[in-house]
Structures are given as C-alpha cells and as structure tokens.
Scaffold this motif. Structure first.
Motif: not given
Length: 324
Positions: A164-166, A179-195, A204-211
């Motif tokens: 959904s975020p993709h 024009s941006m580069i997509h970096v896909p992860y295996k789940g929301a948690a590792p994506a937020v960690t690297d962010l 782009f994330a749901t509010v609950g996952s990054v609040l």
C-alpha cells in the motif's frame, strides 16, 4: 383448470408471510466468526478484536476472531468468499483488499468486489509523509523544492514491492511530478528503522506505525493524505491544504460479508458498526495504536472499494507490478 386466487386467499398468504417474518429468530442465533488475513497483534487484528468485544455484548452472542494469515490476506479472503452466506462468517478486511485484483490477476478464487457485500468501515489510519534526518526539511514546499532540484537521488522506503505505501508513493510522485528511487523492505519495521537511521530519506506510512517516532522528534511529519487533519496529529496539514489536490490515501479497516448474506444480518451488522464508531471507549482503545473509529456503510463503502480497485489496478499496470 385452476382459478385465480381470491382476494381473501391473497390476504391470508400475506398475513401468513408477515407472521412468519415476525416469528423468525433474530440474527445471530449462533457464534459469529471474524476472519483476519494477518497474524495477531497487527492493526487489522486489533480492530477486529475490539469490534468483537463490543458486538458480543450487544448481541448476547459469541464473536470469534480467527487469524488466517498468508499471501497478503488472500487465504482469508478466499475462505470467507466460499463460506455460507448466513452472516456468521465475516471478513475483517483492510485497504489491501482493493489491491488484490491488481497484484494477483487470474490467480485468485474470488472477485474482490462481486464476491462480497461491503458492510461498513470500522476504523481508519491516516497515511502520513515522514522524512528522516537525511532529508532536513520541515514543510511539503521545502521537500518538493529539494527533491525537484535533485532528481533521482531522494530514496523512499516501503514495506515491499506492491505494498500500500508503494502504490501511495507512486500516486504522490505522479501528482507532484517527482523522480525518486524506491527502496523496498521486507516489512514496515525495518523500513522505519532505516528511515530513522538516515539510510533512506522518506516514507509514506500509517500514523500508528510512526507516531511514537514523530512525537520523539526522530521523524518529521510533513502532511497527511486524508480529507481532514488527523486527530492524532492535529498540527500536521493535509496535502489538500498544501496544494496537492485529490491525494487521499487513508488506510481503512472494515467488515465484508459473503455475497448473498441476508438483509436482516446486514442491518444488524451495520447497526453494530455505527455503534462501534460512536463509542468513546472504542476511540480510546484505538487511539493507542494510531487508529480512529470510522463508519462508512452501505453504498458509500461499495463506491469507495470500487474506486480503490480501479486506481490500484491502473497503477499496478503502469508499474508492471505482479505478486508471485
């Protein structure tokens, strides 16, 4: 040769039918099962369990939550589509339901629209654009200026290809001309960690996952993709407010019933969903997970699902996205 029925005979039939309807047992007479397409502990599971608790008390009947994870909720969706349409087996669905036709073309045993009756949404979570320390901006305007000045350098994280975020990011990218580069992860948690760590620039994330990370200052929220500001982030503007029109990507969680479910069952479920959305206790329980109660029922919910299926299918085709 049979004669035409007399008016008195017709009246007797109508009276008997009405009496039978009045004496038919109210729904539900047996336990109701909510099937969740994800493992326990996630937002879909939480919404289903909070609804089950409230509905069980109101209906004086057991409401069971059954987790059936696998294939982006396809396994659970197939099971409910094949269930007897008696209102006793329901799908605790979410926004990903409208992405299934786009990603699993020709390989699913149901029609995401025709195999179900959309009852009501139960809750929603705003989608928010967040940036990490590697993207030092405070507003959408600053963000757009920076990304446009450096095409194909900004990196955006998602929980995976076709998630959904993709799709949300691709919609935004097209609307804003980026024009941006997509970096896909295996789940929301590792994506937020690297962010947070600065390995990627935005997501782009749901509010609950990054609040919690927004509140701590580790991430900066630029705008929410909702029709109105989120009660959980009242200081953050909508994309509409900052000039990007038509970008609404709320994540919803709701009830779908198998096609052919009796009208009486749908009426009762709609009443329960509306009571759920109005409950202060429900609002309090959902807020901790970054969710807000929401009750979109009947035809508006049907139309919303149809729009999302069309939009997601179009984007998936443009990107040539398929899920194996």
């Amino acid at each position: 040769m049979l004669g035409k029925p007399t008016l008195s005979a017709i009246g007797a039939i109508v009276a008997a039918t009405a009496a039978a309807a009045q004496t038919s047992p109210p729904y539900p007479q047996q336990p109701v099962k909510l099937v969740v397409g994800f493992a326990a502990g996630g937002p879909s599971d939480l919404v289903a369990r909070v609804f089950a608790d409230q509905a069980a008390k109101s209906l004086s009947q057991t409401v069971i939550v059954e987790n059936k994870p696998g294939a982006n909720a396809v396994l659970a969706t197939e099971a409910v589509a094949a269930a007897k349409p008696d209102g006793l087996t329901l799908l605790a669905a979410a926004t990903n339901h409208t992405m299934i036709p786009a990603l699993y073309t020709g390989r699913i045993k149901f029609d995401a629209a025709k195999s179900f009756v959309p009852v009501c949404t139960l809750a929603s979570s705003a989608t928010v654009l967040v940036v990490g320390p590697s993207m030092p901006v405070k507003t959408v305007g600053e963000f757009l200026d920076r990304v446009k000045a450096r095409p194909d350098t900004a990196t955006y994280a998602t929980p995976g290809q076709g998630s959904s975020p993709h799709l949300a990011t691709e919609q935004f990218r097209k609307l804003a001309g980026l024009s941006m580069i997509h970096v896909p992860y295996k789940g929301a948690a590792p994506a937020v960690t690297d962010l947070i760590g600065g390995q990627v620039d935005l997501s782009f994330a749901t509010v609950g996952s990054v609040l919690p990370h927004i509140k701590s200052g580790k991430l900066t929220a630029l705008a929410v993709a909702s029709r109105q500001r989120s009660a959980l982030l009242p200081q953050v503007p909508t994309f509409e407010e900052v000039g990007i029109k038509g970008f609404v990507i709320d994540t919803w969680y709701g009830l779908l019933a198998p096609a052919g479910t009796p009208v009486e069952a749908l009426r009762v479920l709609t009443r329960e969903a509306n009571d759920f959305a109005r409950s202060p206790a429900v609002r309090e329980r959902l807020a901790g997970a970054g969710l807000e109660p929401q009750g979109v029922c009947g035809e508006p919910f049907v139309a919303q699902i149809a729009r999302e299926i069309d939009a997601n299918t179009r984007i998936a085709r443009e990107l040539n996205l398929k899920t194996e």
